[in-house]
Design an enzyme around this catalytic site. Sequence first.
Site, PDB file in Angstrom:
ATOM      1  N   HIS A   1      43.389  -3.583  30.573  1.00 54.04           N
ATOM      2  CA  HIS A   1      41.555  -3.591  31.535  1.00 54.04           C
ATOM      3  C   HIS A   1      42.314  -4.011  32.659  1.00 54.04           C
ATOM      4  O   HIS A   1      42.396  -4.856  32.895  1.00 54.04           O
ATOM      5  CB  HIS A   1      40.071  -4.098  31.049  1.00 54.04           C
ATOM      6  CG  HIS A   1      39.987  -3.271  29.274  1.00 54.04           C
ATOM      7  ND1 HIS A   1      40.092  -1.953  30.216  1.00 54.04           N
ATOM      8  CD2 HIS A   1      39.819  -3.586  28.108  1.00 54.04           C
ATOM      9  CE1 HIS A   1      39.539  -1.460  28.461  1.00 54.04           C
ATOM     10  NE2 HIS A   1      39.876  -2.512  27.490  1.00 54.04           N
TER      11      HIS A   1
ATOM     12  N   CYS B   1      42.173  -0.473  34.230  1.00 50.36           N
ATOM     13  CA  CYS B   1      41.462  -0.023  35.151  1.00 50.36           C
ATOM     14  C   CYS B   1      40.550  -0.605  36.302  1.00 50.36           C
ATOM     15  O   CYS B   1      40.967  -1.908  36.730  1.00 50.36           O
ATOM     16  CB  CYS B   1      39.886  -0.011  34.724  1.00 50.36           C
ATOM     17  SG  CYS B   1      39.669  -0.753  32.969  1.00 50.36           S
TER      18      CYS B   1
END
Length: 435
Positions: free
Chosen positions: A250, A293
């Site tokens: 992430h 992300c």
Amino acid sequence: MLQCGMVERDAQALKKQSAVLFKQLVVDELLIQFLQADDILTDSMAESILAEQTSHKRCWKLLHLLPKRGPKAFSSFCSALRETDQKHLCDLLARTSQENGNGTHLETCVDSSVPLPTQEAVPAKRARTQESMEISLDADSPINTPVCPCTPDFYHSHSQQSYKMTSSPRGLALVISNVRFSPFAAPDLDPRQGGEVDDEVLRKVFTELDYLVTVQRDLTAQGIKTCIENFSRRPEHQSVDSCVVCLLSHGVEGAVYGVDGKLLQLDWVFTAFDNAHCPLLQNKPKMFFIQACRGGSVDEMDCGVEQIDGPSRTGSPSCEQRDAGREGERPRIKLPQRSDMILRSPRSKSPSGTAAMRNTKRGSWFIQELNKALRLHARDKHLCRHSGAGKVNSRIKEREGHAPGTAHHRCKEMSEYTSSLCKDLFLFPKYQPQY
């Protein structure tokens, strides 16, 4: 105690197909673990094989040992091939052995519904070594077509204007994959379902491209930093022609999360490999692939635009998730602080944040298409073209999310790259010039 040698027809099958095995067989730690679990290889044998510095030498040593490891060695080797997504080689050996004689145990290599006799004795070892991949890699798993080899004619016509890429191994590769995050330190970061598939895909394809691959999972931010520092300082960089770094996690704009919820800036990662901090890789291509992300919200997701007179789509990949990232280079005067780098990552429409798509069984769109492009097109395509705006983007452009009732339904994705390469970058897979 193993019985004496392998059945003659099996040994002849290995010998007859040795040329194919030398070109296509991926001898990595996972394959060796399966053979150890079946007591085909001892610990010392496994260590000696993995200590070899080139794929050809590892393959030669394994094929030299197998015929001496008893009558079960052949079926165990075929089982290991299936378990490591090399079933095409398993089938080839089975057919060849059957042509040499009628053996019932060979049929189990092709018919996976019939268990091999060696499997029943060691289920615990296999479950422990690769439990997550047994769940994730199903019938929808990424392609495992062997990497297409470069031809001598292509090498000779393109080698002069491109980066040197003849060392064996081609270089060192580091894959850092954060899948499960601390529920206490990072309660807002969900597990990256399908992340195991991505790191396994990268391990396989770069091993087959003749890189020495190291995979590290679930590291804290400091753990990632320490791992990268140690990797960038490895003395082996001096004798190889390139380097690969893959970060899967992430993240937010310009940074990735450790499993402890702390951030590591991507700018620091690139600095660790620049010309000042990593002199052993000066003037050598350094490839970065980021799947993390960048903090995009639902409003920043690319939901796509209906194509005028476009065809309807019903075959979209199912239930994708969000994830990806990128960062640029800053070339300077003289020998630039950062040069000879290429960064590849997914992106969506908003410059303030991105969302990349990940299938829980097949892995991320980006890594799926990167894997396919490397396997099918690295033999004759510049890296910027076959994994940049060309093959990967054209395939990702066709995809859309399928999650009815959620913001992710029919969402879209593209990928992009930033490059400070100074020459063409070809990997010349499976070609070794003769001097």
